[in-house]
Design an enzyme around this catalytic site. Sequence first.
Site, PDB file in Angstrom:
ATOM      1  N   ASP A  13       0.854  -1.191   0.000  1.00  0.00           N
ATOM      2  CA  ASP A  13       0.000   0.000   0.000  1.00  0.00           C
ATOM      3  C   ASP A  13       0.889   1.240   0.000  1.00  0.00           C
ATOM      4  OD1 ASP A  13      -2.988   0.747   0.258  1.00  0.00           O
ATOM      5  OD2 ASP A  13      -1.957   2.148   1.589  1.00  0.00           O
ATOM      6  N   THR A  14       0.380   2.316  -0.553  1.00  0.00           N
ATOM      7  CA  THR A  14       1.139   3.568  -0.624  1.00  0.00           C
ATOM      8  C   THR A  14       0.229   4.741  -0.299  1.00  0.00           C
ATOM      9  OG1 THR A  14       2.464   2.617  -2.427  1.00  0.00           O
ATOM     10  CG2 THR A  14       2.647   4.989  -2.083  1.00  0.00           C
TER      11      THR A  14
END
Length: 207
Positions: free
Chosen positions: A88-89
Site C-alpha cells: 500500500d502507498t
Amino acid sequence: MAQPTTTCSSYKVILGSSSTARRKILSDMGYDFTVMTADIDEKNIRKEKPEELVMALAEAKADAIVAKLRSVDNQGKDDEPTILIAADTVVVYGGAIREKPSSEEEARQFMKDYSGGHAATVGSVLVTNLKTGLRKGGWDQVEIYFHEIPDEVIEKLVAEGIVLRTAGGLIIEHPLILPYVKEVVGTTDSVMGLPKALTQKLMEEAL
C-alpha cells in the site's frame, strides 16, 4: 540477471494488487506471478502515522486474500510454497496523509499543491509465506521535489484520469510530469508502489 537468490520455479508468487505499476515492477524483477485483489474498505482503516496506516492496509489486504484462498482451498499443493505480496502507498503533504483523490477537483488541487513544492510517499510491502504462515513486512519513504507544474499539464493529467487512480494523485513516471520532477530522494519504484530492494529482501526472509 542473477538477483533472486531463490529460483522463481521453487515457489509460486501471488501479487495482491490490481495496480498496473506494481505488476510491471514485479515483472521487471524477473518473477512470474498471478494477481489477486482484496475487497476491503480502506476508509475503515485509520491510523495517525502514515507508516502505521500503510502497514495496516497491507495486512488487511493480505488477510482478505488469505481468507479468499482458504475458501477455494487453493493451497492444496503443499509441495511448493506460495508467496503472497501485499502493498500500500500513501502520500504525505504538509503533514497530512493523502490517499487516492475522491474527485477530479481534489486531484487538481493535489497537483497544484505539489507544483513548486514537495511531497513524500510512504509505501509498505507485506510478504506472507502461505505454506508456513510466516509474514515479513516493512515500509519505505521517498521525498519528491517539483518544479512549477503548468496548469495545462495538470488539466491533461486530470482529463486522462491517471491521477485519480494513484495515492495523493501523485505520479512521477508519466511523460507529461517527468520534466517537472526536480529531485527524487529515494527510488522511483517505491513511488510507483513497490520498492524492489525491500520486496526482494522480504521475499527472501519469508522463505
